[in-house]
Design an enzyme around this catalytic site. Structure first.
Site, PDB file in Angstrom:
ATOM      1  N   GLU A  97       5.706  -3.430   0.937  1.00 48.04           N
ATOM      2  CA  GLU A  97       5.893  -3.029  -0.466  1.00 48.04           C
ATOM      3  C   GLU A  97       5.023  -1.803  -0.670  1.00 48.04           C
ATOM      4  OE1 GLU A  97       4.957  -2.299  -4.078  1.00 48.04           O
ATOM      5  OE2 GLU A  97       4.237  -4.367  -4.259  1.00 48.04           O
ATOM      6  N   LEU A  98       5.675  -0.658  -0.899  1.00 45.09           N
ATOM      7  CA  LEU A  98       4.997   0.627  -0.811  1.00 45.09           C
ATOM      8  C   LEU A  98       4.986   1.331  -2.168  1.00 45.09           C
ATOM      9  CD1 LEU A  98       6.610   1.558   2.633  1.00 45.09           C
ATOM     10  CD2 LEU A  98       4.538   0.224   2.176  1.00 45.09           C
ATOM     11  N   GLY A  99       4.959   2.647  -2.161  1.00 46.56           N
ATOM     12  CA  GLY A  99       4.815   3.394  -3.398  1.00 46.56           C
ATOM     13  C   GLY A  99       6.080   3.426  -4.235  1.00 46.56           C
ATOM     14  N   VAL A 113       2.285  10.500  -7.978  1.00 43.24           N
ATOM     15  CA  VAL A 113       0.903  10.779  -8.354  1.00 43.24           C
ATOM     16  C   VAL A 113       0.306   9.450  -8.796  1.00 43.24           C
ATOM     17  CG1 VAL A 113      -0.646  12.043  -9.882  1.00 43.24           C
ATOM     18  CG2 VAL A 113       1.450  13.142  -9.038  1.00 43.24           C
ATOM     19  N   PHE A 114      -0.595   8.908  -7.993  1.00 40.24           N
ATOM     20  CA  PHE A 114      -1.112   7.571  -8.248  1.00 40.24           C
ATOM     21  C   PHE A 114      -2.255   7.643  -9.252  1.00 40.24           C
ATOM     22  CE2 PHE A 114      -2.561   3.284  -6.814  1.00 40.24           C
ATOM     23  CZ  PHE A 114      -1.326   2.653  -6.886  1.00 40.24           C
ATOM     24  N   CYS A 125       1.807   0.454  -8.287  1.00 41.04           N
ATOM     25  CA  CYS A 125       3.028   0.907  -7.613  1.00 41.04           C
ATOM     26  C   CYS A 125       4.223   0.918  -8.562  1.00 41.04           C
ATOM     27  CB  CYS A 125       3.323   0.024  -6.403  1.00 41.04           C
ATOM     28  SG  CYS A 125       3.535  -1.732  -6.795  1.00 41.04           S
ATOM     29  N   GLY A 162       0.819  -1.199   0.000  1.00 37.53           N
ATOM     30  CA  GLY A 162       0.000   0.000   0.000  1.00 37.53           C
ATOM     31  C   GLY A 162       0.850   1.245   0.000  1.00 37.53           C
ATOM     32  N   SER A 163       0.313   2.311   0.541  1.00 42.39           N
ATOM     33  CA  SER A 163       0.986   3.604   0.481  1.00 42.39           C
ATOM     34  C   SER A 163       2.179   3.659   1.416  1.00 42.39           C
ATOM     35  CB  SER A 163       0.004   4.718   0.853  1.00 42.39           C
ATOM     36  OG  SER A 163      -0.290   4.681   2.240  1.00 42.39           O
TER      37      SER A 163
END
Length: 471
Positions: free
Chosen positions: A238-240, A367-368, A272, A216-217
């Site tokens: 496991e992030l951005g 910027v997702f 991601c 996630g974020s």
């Protein structure tokens, strides 16, 4: 767009584009999460004692059952998550592949550990399950990102407490519970709890949870990592990603722009691994930006369930407004808007910003959404410097016809995964995957990394006859 219904007892799944209710699930508060964790902990020892071959067979059976439900799963991914049908179809297949990879790890855990340096002491060194693994997955790839933890965690003998995102409770939770129950997984080994951030926090805090696997974020990942640190729990984060797509001067511009378009706009850029920063040699930067803008403008935007759209809806209004604000701010700072940039209902069109420099906020901030920025570099050293000017370090790619040059450059990029002659969105269950810096703690998924993440070492030594000591 309508957010999931917020009621004390039920959580509704709703189609992003219409708000139609697709079903509902029971909402789990902290007490219910704790109860589910206790059930999983009670089931874990018995499951760990099941022979590895049998555990692997059950996980493989679940993979097959998931594939048998491809049509239904695909519809859920399209309607709950806004995926186009092609993305949804391949997500189902990739999720099944992840489950089968976990089964393979159980059957072949790798070479045995060396024995003791003391020849008179017999040592048994094995990898054993952790107990209960808490798995928290996002909405963008709920099946794939759930399966990459569920497959190895379950096959290696752990019980799992799974919390899907509230946007995708059916595709990210109920579907897993269904196929694993039918595959023969014993009761309690997989517990699914539904809810929002409060539910996720309860999963992390539950005393019976030994490890948390979170995708996630970065913001949420920092909080989970800090909580796990205080509680002395293992965390896989496991992030951005603020991923760089580097285009060298020998690249075919049209081919590179096609690869870059796929890397930036697949699933509305809500991945991601999406290519956020297109770093292009100054000699072709103008031509590349124009070609990328043509690719972006040609993509069909609309309801993926009722049309042949290639770009579907943004997951919710908050995300949509954040994308629009980031683009407006970039233009105010001097970026040139080549195409897109104006939201329409739940949709944000593929957007290309040229002339972006490292002084602009958008160069550094993820910027997702379907936004690609183009930045020119002078030489390979400048490309490496720009690519590494980020707190994130998830994926990167180098597009070039010179494999040796691309490989040399790629080895200097500060990230977990780099692809040469390709774009940034690449999934392979057999290879380790994880980011560094603001993108995560660098391990946990794929290949032998999953074995290391979801098990621990246990050492047992035997001395016969028993040893004696002077005091």
């Amino acid at each position: 767009m309508t957010a999931p219904t917020d009621t004390p007892a039920r959580l509704a799944s709703r189609e992003i584009t219409t708000g139609e209710e697709l079903g509902s699930v029971e909402r789990a508060g902290p007490d219910r999460v704790a109860s589910a964790a206790r059930r999983a902990a009670a089931a874990a020892p018995g499951w760990a004692a099941v022979p590895a071959e049998r555990r692997a067979a059950i996980v493989e059976r679940a993979a097959g059952l998931l594939e048998e439900r491809t049509g239904r799963a695909q519809d859920l991914l399209v309607r709950e998550g806004g995926a186009i049908p092609g993305k949804a179809y391949f997500e189902v297949l990739l999720a099944a592949q992840e489950l089968r990879h976990g089964a393979r790890l159980a059957r072949d855990p790798g070479a045995p550990h060396p024995g003791s340096d003391d020849p008179s002491r017999k040592a048994e060194v094995t990898r054993v399950p952790l107990g209960v693994v808490g798995v928290i997955v996002p909405w963008n790839f709920p099946l794939l990102l759930g399966a990459r933890s569920l497959g190895p965690a379950l096959a290696l003998g752990n019980a799992v407490l799974l919390k899907p995102d509230p946007h995708t409770p059916l595709s990210g939770g109920s579907l897993f519970a269904e196929v694993f129950a039918e595959a023969g997984l014993p009761p309690g080994v997989l517990e699914v709890v539904h809810g929002d951030a409060e539910t996720g926090a309860a999963v992390v805090r539950a005393p019976d949870v030994a490890m948390v696997s979170f995708t996630g974020s970065t913001e949420a990942g920092r909080e989970i990592g800090a909580a796990c640190g205080r509680l002395l729990k293992r965390a896989v984060l496991e992030l951005g990603g603020q991923n760089a797509f580097v285009v060298l001067d020998d690249a075919d511009v049209e081919q590179a722009a096609g690869a870059g378009s796929w890397g930036s706009f697949l699933h509305q850029g809500q991945i991601c691994m999406s290519a956020r920063r297109h770093l292009v040699h100054h000699s072709i930067a103008g031509d590349y930006a124009a070609a990328l803008a043509r690719h972006a403008a040609a993509l069909r935007v609309g309801d993926p369930y009722r049309s042949d759209a290639q770009i579907g809806p943004i997951v919710d209004r908050r995300q949509l407004h954040g994308i629009a604000a980031a683009v407006e701010h970039a233009v105010a700072q001097g970026a040139r808007l080549l195409t897109g940039g104006r939201p329409d209902g739940p949709y944000y069109p593929p957007t290309v910003l040229a002339g972006v420099t490292e002084r602009m906020d958008i160069f550094h901030t993820e910027v997702f959404g379907p936004v690609a920025t183009v930045t020119a570099f002078t030489d390979d050293a400048d490309a490496v410097r720009l690519a590494n000017t980020s707190d994130h370090g998830l994926t990167a790619a180098v597009y070039t016809g010179d494999t040796a040059r691309g490989t040399a450059l790629g080895r200097r990029l500060r990230c977990g995964v780099t692809h040469i002659g390709d774009q940034t969105v690449v999934q392979d269950a057999a290879l380790p995957f994880g980011g560094i810096g603001a993108s995560g703690n660098g391990y946990g998924f794929g290949g032998q990394a999953a074995l290391e993440a979801f098990t621990r070492w246990r050492t047992l030594t035997t001395s016969s006859p028993p040893r004696t000591y002077p005091f």
